[in-house]
Scaffold this motif. Structure first.
Motif, mmCIF file in Angstrom:
data_model
loop_
_atom_site.group_PDB
_atom_site.id
_atom_site.type_symbol
_atom_site.label_atom_id
_atom_site.label_comp_id
_atom_site.label_asym_id
_atom_site.label_seq_id
_atom_site.Cartn_x
_atom_site.Cartn_y
_atom_site.Cartn_z
ATOM 1 N N SER A 343 -4.619 -6.920 10.261
ATOM 2 C CA SER A 343 -4.039 -6.160 11.366
ATOM 3 C C SER A 343 -3.688 -4.755 10.904
ATOM 4 N N PHE A 344 -3.422 -3.891 11.887
ATOM 5 C CA PHE A 344 -2.987 -2.525 11.592
ATOM 6 C C PHE A 344 -1.752 -2.223 12.431
ATOM 7 N N PHE A 345 -0.986 -1.231 11.964
ATOM 8 C CA PHE A 345 0.183 -0.741 12.704
ATOM 9 C C PHE A 345 0.318 0.750 12.447
ATOM 10 N N ILE A 346 0.436 1.531 13.527
ATOM 11 C CA ILE A 346 0.704 2.961 13.385
ATOM 12 C C ILE A 346 1.762 3.360 14.413
ATOM 13 N N SER A 347 2.638 4.261 14.012
ATOM 14 C CA SER A 347 3.666 4.757 14.920
ATOM 15 C C SER A 347 3.989 6.194 14.546
ATOM 16 N N ALA A 348 4.049 7.049 15.550
ATOM 17 C CA ALA A 348 4.313 8.465 15.315
ATOM 18 C C ALA A 348 5.429 8.941 16.237
ATOM 19 N N ARG A 349 6.222 9.885 15.745
ATOM 20 C CA ARG A 349 7.327 10.454 16.515
ATOM 21 C C ARG A 349 7.351 11.960 16.291
ATOM 22 N N ARG A 350 7.625 12.698 17.369
ATOM 23 C CA ARG A 350 7.712 14.161 17.276
ATOM 24 C C ARG A 350 8.873 14.642 18.131
ATOM 25 N N ALA A 384 2.449 3.958 9.007
ATOM 26 C CA ALA A 384 1.189 3.223 9.117
ATOM 27 C C ALA A 384 1.196 2.063 8.141
ATOM 28 N N LYS A 385 0.543 0.965 8.531
ATOM 29 C CA LYS A 385 0.446 -0.195 7.648
ATOM 30 C C LYS A 385 -0.817 -0.978 7.972
ATOM 31 N N LEU A 398 -0.767 -2.462 2.699
ATOM 32 C CA LEU A 398 -0.760 -1.052 2.305
ATOM 33 C C LEU A 398 0.030 -0.298 3.365
ATOM 34 N N SER A 399 1.127 0.344 2.967
ATOM 35 C CA SER A 399 2.002 1.009 3.941
ATOM 36 C C SER A 399 2.235 2.454 3.554
ATOM 37 N N LEU A 400 2.520 3.280 4.576
ATOM 38 C CA LEU A 400 2.739 4.712 4.371
ATOM 39 C C LEU A 400 3.788 5.204 5.355
ATOM 40 N N TYR A 401 4.708 6.010 4.855
ATOM 41 C CA TYR A 401 5.609 6.784 5.718
ATOM 42 C C TYR A 401 5.565 8.230 5.251
ATOM 43 N N THR A 402 5.493 9.152 6.199
ATOM 44 C CA THR A 402 5.634 10.567 5.875
ATOM 45 C C THR A 402 6.362 11.255 7.011
ATOM 46 N N GLY A 403 7.170 12.227 6.680
ATOM 47 C CA GLY A 403 7.933 12.967 7.684
ATOM 48 C C GLY A 403 8.249 14.363 7.188
ATOM 49 N N TRP A 441 11.464 20.612 4.550
ATOM 50 C CA TRP A 441 11.663 19.483 3.645
ATOM 51 C C TRP A 441 11.001 18.245 4.227
ATOM 52 N N GLY A 442 10.738 17.273 3.372
ATOM 53 C CA GLY A 442 10.096 16.064 3.873
ATOM 54 C C GLY A 442 9.960 14.982 2.819
ATOM 55 N N ASN A 443 9.766 13.748 3.302
ATOM 56 C CA ASN A 443 9.574 12.575 2.446
ATOM 57 C C ASN A 443 8.161 12.045 2.590
ATOM 58 N N THR A 444 7.673 11.468 1.516
ATOM 59 C CA THR A 444 6.459 10.660 1.552
ATOM 60 C C THR A 444 6.747 9.380 0.788
ATOM 61 N N VAL A 445 6.501 8.246 1.432
ATOM 62 C CA VAL A 445 6.782 6.942 0.828
ATOM 63 C C VAL A 445 5.578 6.047 1.077
ATOM 64 N N SER A 446 5.078 5.393 0.030
ATOM 65 C CA SER A 446 3.955 4.473 0.216
ATOM 66 C C SER A 446 4.107 3.295 -0.739
ATOM 67 N N ALA A 447 3.458 2.190 -0.376
ATOM 68 C CA ALA A 447 3.534 0.982 -1.196
ATOM 69 C C ALA A 447 2.266 0.162 -1.018
ATOM 70 N N PHE A 448 1.829 -0.436 -2.122
ATOM 71 C CA PHE A 448 0.778 -1.455 -2.087
ATOM 72 C C PHE A 448 1.412 -2.755 -2.539
ATOM 73 N N ARG A 449 1.304 -3.800 -1.728
ATOM 74 C CA ARG A 449 2.005 -5.050 -2.011
ATOM 75 C C ARG A 449 1.032 -6.226 -1.936
ATOM 76 N N TRP A 450 1.192 -7.146 -2.889
ATOM 77 C CA TRP A 450 0.394 -8.370 -2.913
ATOM 78 C C TRP A 450 1.349 -9.562 -2.979
ATOM 79 N N ASN A 451 1.334 -10.372 -1.918
ATOM 80 C CA ASN A 451 2.102 -11.620 -1.896
ATOM 81 C C ASN A 451 1.198 -12.769 -2.335
ATOM 82 N N HIS A 452 1.711 -13.614 -3.226
ATOM 83 C CA HIS A 452 0.930 -14.756 -3.697
ATOM 84 C C HIS A 452 1.831 -15.987 -3.780
ATOM 85 N N VAL A 453 1.409 -17.068 -3.103
ATOM 86 C CA VAL A 453 2.117 -18.341 -3.204
ATOM 87 C C VAL A 453 1.562 -19.059 -4.427
#
Length: 891
Positions: A343-350, A384-385, A398-403, A441-453
């Motif tokens: 799946s994908f997720f995107i959200s934007a605000r201005r 975005a994710k 895979l997730s991303l935030y920027t502002g 000014w601004g932030n950039t935050v991203s992460a790559f995550r792997w869940n394993h049972v």
């Protein structure tokens, strides 16, 4: 235990004697019964066959028997009679003893998700009421519950969703993935603001889960719902006027809050100096605030943790949402890439402020200050994710935030002063003031995550993280004073104030976390991580008299500082009994910087004791370490505040906190929570009194300590059409620095003796909701200059005026209070393919002009025909009465 020991002895003795004689189980018997109870059958067997049976009637299950045996061994008959029961038998010295089999334990594990979207439901509970054992889904929806074999009935629940019941015959380990559906029959359950204490195994003291619906439904500033404005309504959380300055938890500083987006730290969480946060509400799946009693898995800050999890993306169907208000617009899209797999997720605000703020500000500046200029401001966010389920045991994200924020403020004003000099001749002076500030000014935050049972009891999470805050500021002010003679100007003074600021903080890290559930009595968490961090603090400042401001040249200090932080932690949540739960943890961390190493052990302990069915007692102790510092000149949380690292001469901040309290269930009403806390902080840093915005920050700081303590009370109403909460806290927050206030202790800026907050929500009908919140707090502490004196530079002869502030933070702003109201209209059924919501609100209903601070302003005036510069304190108020409207469409 005694029964088992005796049984073991009997079995051992029976085994020894069995070597010498025929077992009683080999004796042949006849038995014919029809529709008789099992215990009667056993008694009949004893009478007819003289069978040497021994058993307690209480352990015999109530079941009917139909059997016929002729000349069959007693062993065969008993096997048939006890089939599908938890009973067994053993020949012990010629006596056949019936006993309950030691139960086999099996584990049920899986994921609990939202049925219509596939989003994990953190905090969902699964419970076996017969065994009085349960489990809670972790941040990724995973749970593990170990139960005895046999038939079991499981109850699954989550706020705002339909409860589910599962009946299982547990004869082996099972994977049970559960999808839960929203409770559309009770709309108030779905959208009423709720502030829930964490369930079952996650019952941490001073911890609050904030439901996304609470953010959306409460009154908001300009119609923009905001997570951090909801935290302002909690006891122990303070802020500046109308949110400016950030959040201050239990007397801590703004930098002492660990704010995480999907496990990645964010360094500047505000737009507009605190009036809005960087968190787009449409992208938030869950949020949890911890004010104390921190588990070992959290570290790096002293005062609080705000753990925010972003939405993963709808696995089932394409969905969208659009919001438009007076100040911002938002658009959210999500859906499956491959149904139930990716799946994908995107959200934007201005923000919309830049559309009308320049024109409005130009008119305001001209009318109120006789200035020619304007103010412009813009901010935006993007989330975005991507979520991919590789298998039942593996999932990657895979997730991303920027502002970004862009701010500009500039103006020019001139005015004349006319008078008569000592000779009786007319004189004229003209002053010109110019200023221009540009901030980005601004932030950039991203992460790559792997869940394993890993297996039914062990869950792992591997994460790579990146976070960066970048700030760039240029400002210029100029004050000209000319004397006009015969229409010609002679410059008397040209005072220029020029500054340039560039700084950044950047993190690159990796971590691994394990959730291990060996039994229903233990929940073990283990983890380790490493973060490489770089700082670029740089500032350039000039302030002086000059006839040519363009001649100013200077070099910006951009020396980079690098550090590496390591940590490892372990914690065990132990269920000693049905009434007593304890979390024991230890965190070890180390900072490596050049040839310096700082290492700390940080013990954590918390306990929950169920005193009665309605009363829970809680207590906790935690030790925290922070390797970062935030230097602030203004105290208002502006982006020019400087993040710096611990160095050879600046040790890490440390703290310890104890907190104790109770939760009491108010029957048919809600819950009462009361807590008392004490916190001590060491190695705090601050600019020394009189320090300027200089390149070498280490030479202009002083080291000190802080103490905070207080009492917090909260009453929640959770039943009926009217819900909400009332909170009150009585608190003290002090600071002591060697080079501030002559080393004497003084109140922290956000020391608030009294603070009360009321939140209400009422459903007029299933589609109309009224909301309101009222806040009262003691005014912030501040310093005011009481005298002025002059000093002369012996080399240049320059005369400087200095202000004497005497006692630090001796004065208080006026008490702060504000009432906000709102109305939410569900214009269509929420289960429709397309739904509409209209939100109306008024911020600061009775137009309370709450002061942000008092500013010392200079006025050039003629007194007795002499030019005088006078200073007066002017109150700088914050937001007035402000209506709002917001329209939402979901599709």
């Amino acid at each position: 235990m005694i029964k088992r020991l005796l049984l073991s002895i009997f079995l051992l003795l029976g085994g020894l004697t069995g070597l010498q004689a025929q077992s009683a189980l080999d004796v042949s018997c006849n038995l014919t019964v029809a529709d008789e109870w099992l215990d009667d059958c056993l008694l009949q067997l004893m009478r007819q066959c003289d069978a040497p049976l021994s058993f307690q009637t209480a352990i015999i299950p109530p079941r009917k028997i139909n059997v016929q045996f002729s000349d069959a061994p007693l062993r065969e008959i008993l096997n048939k009679l006890l089939e599908n029961t938890d009973l067994s038998f053993q020949d012990i010295e010629g006596q056949v003893v019936l006993f309950k089999k030691p139960p086999s334990n099996y584990t049920i594990s899986g994921f609990i998700t939202e049925g219509t979207s596939g989003e994990p439901l953190q905090g969902a509970t699964i419970y076996d009421w017969e065994q009085n054992k349960g489990a809670v889904a972790n941040a990724y929806g995973f749970y593990s519950l170990t139960l005895p074999s046999g038939e079991t009935t499981l109850s699954v629940s989550y706020v705002g969703h339909q409860n589910q019941t599962f009946k299982l015959d547990l004869q082996s380990n099972q994977v049970l993935n559960i999808e839960m559906l929203s409770n559309l029959d009770l709309p108030q359950v779905v959208v009423t603001p709720k502030l829930e204490k964490l369930e079952k195994s996650e019952q941490e003291i001073s911890a609050f889960a904030i439901q996304p619906d609470a953010i959306e439904q409460l009154p908001s500033l300009g119609g923009e719902p905001d997570l951090l404005r909801v935290t302002h309504l909690l006891p122990g959380v303070e802020t500046g006027a109308d949110g400016v300055g950030g959040i201050f938890v239990r007397g801590g500083s703004a930098d002492q809050n660990l704010v995480l987006i999907d496990g990645v730290p964010v360094y500047n969480v505000f737009h507009a100096a605190g009036m809005f946060s960087v968190f787009n509400t449409n992208a938030i799946r869950s949020a949890k605030l911890l004010k104390g009693g921190f588990p070992a898995r959290y570290g790096g800050r002293l005062s609080s943790v705000l753990d925010i999890r972003m939405k993963e993306g709808n696995m089932k169907a394409f969905k969208g949402q659009a919001d438009i208000g007076l100040m911002t617009g938002r658009l959210t899209l999500e859906g499956p890439i491959v149904k139930d797999k990716a799946s994908f997720f995107i959200s934007a605000r201005r923000s919309f402020l830049d559309f009308y703020l320049p024109a409005l500000s130009a008119k305001w500046k001209e009318k109120n200050n006789n200035e020619d200029g304007e103010t412009d401001y813009l901010f935006y966010d993007f989330n975005a994710k991507i979520n991919y389920r590789i298998s039942q045991k593996d999932q990657i994200f895979l997730s991303l935030y920027t502002g970004r924020d862009l701010f500009m403020d500039q103006a020019e004003a001139s005015f004349a002063l006319n008078g008569i000099n000592s000779q009786g001749d007319p004189v004229e002076f003209r002053t010109t003031q110019r200023y221009e500030d540009q901030l980005e000014w601004g932030n950039t935050v991203s992460a790559f995550r792997w869940n394993h049972v890993v297996n039914k009891k062990l869950f792992s999470n591997f994460t790579l993280t990146y976070s960066k805050l970048g700030v760039g500021i240029d400002y210029f002010t100029q004050d000209l004073l000319d004397r006009i003679v015969a229409d010609e100007a002679t410059n008397i003074t040209n005072l220029a104030n020029i500054g340039r600021f560039n700084s950044s903080i950047e993190d690159v890290g990796g971590k691994v976390d394990f959730d291990f559930v060996p039994s229903s009595k233990h929940y073990i968490r283990l983890g380790l991580g490493i973060t490489g961090r770089s700082f670029v603090p740089g500032a350039l400042y000039f302030n002086g008299l000059s006839s040519d401001t363009t001649a100013f040249t200077g070099q910006l200090s951009n020396e980079q500082i690098r550090s590496t932080e390591y940590y490892i932690y372990a914690e065990d949540e132990v269920q000693f009994s049905d009434r007593f739960l304890m979390n024991i943890g230890l965190r070890a961390s180390n900072l490596s910087l050049d040839d310096i190493n700082y290492g700390y052990l940080q013990p954590r302990l918390s306990l929950n004791w169920l005193v009665s069915k309605r009363l829970v007692y809680r207590a906790a102790f935690s030790r925290m370490v922070q390797y970062l510092h935030l230097l602030s000149q203004s105290g208002f949380g502006l982006p020019s505040d400087l993040w710096v690292s611990s160095t050879k001469d600046v040790a890490p901040q440390t703290s310890w906190q104890v907190v104790t309290g109770i939760d009491y269930e108010l029957k048919d009403f809600g819950e009462l929570t009361a807590e008392v806390y004490y916190k001590n902080m060491d190695q705090l840093i601050n600019y020394t009194e009189g320090a300027n915005f200089l390149n070498n920050w280490e030479e202009n700081i002083t080291v000190g300590e802080g103490t905070t303590y207080g009492f917090e009370l909260m009453i929640k109403k959770t039943s009926g059409k009217t819900t909400g909460w009332l909170s009150y806290n009585y608190a003290f927050a002090n600071r002591t620095f060697e080079k501030i206030n002559l080393g004497r202790t003084y109140p922290f800026r956000y020391d608030r003796r009294h603070s009360a907050k009321l939140v209400l929500s009422h459903w007029l009908s299933p589609k109309v909701q009224l909301t309101a919140n009222w806040i009262f707090s003691t005014g912030s502490a501040f310093s005011a200059a009481l005298e002025k004196f002059y000093i002369v530079d012996p080399e240049t002869g320059r005369v400087d005026e200095l202000l004497d502030f005497q006692e630090k933070n001796k004065f208080r702003l006026r008490n702060y209070h504000r009432l906000d109201i709102g109305a939410n209209f569900l214009l269509s059924d929420q289960d429709k393919a397309v739904s509409h919501t209209l939100k109306l609100g008024i911020y600061n209903l009775y137009n309370r002009r709450n002061p942000l601070y008092y500013k010392l302003r200079s006025y050039v005036e003629l007194e007795n025909n002499s030019l005088q510069i006078n200073r007066r304190y002017v109150e700088v108020p914050m937001l007035p009465f402000l209506p709002s409207v917001n329209y939402t469409i979901k599709f």
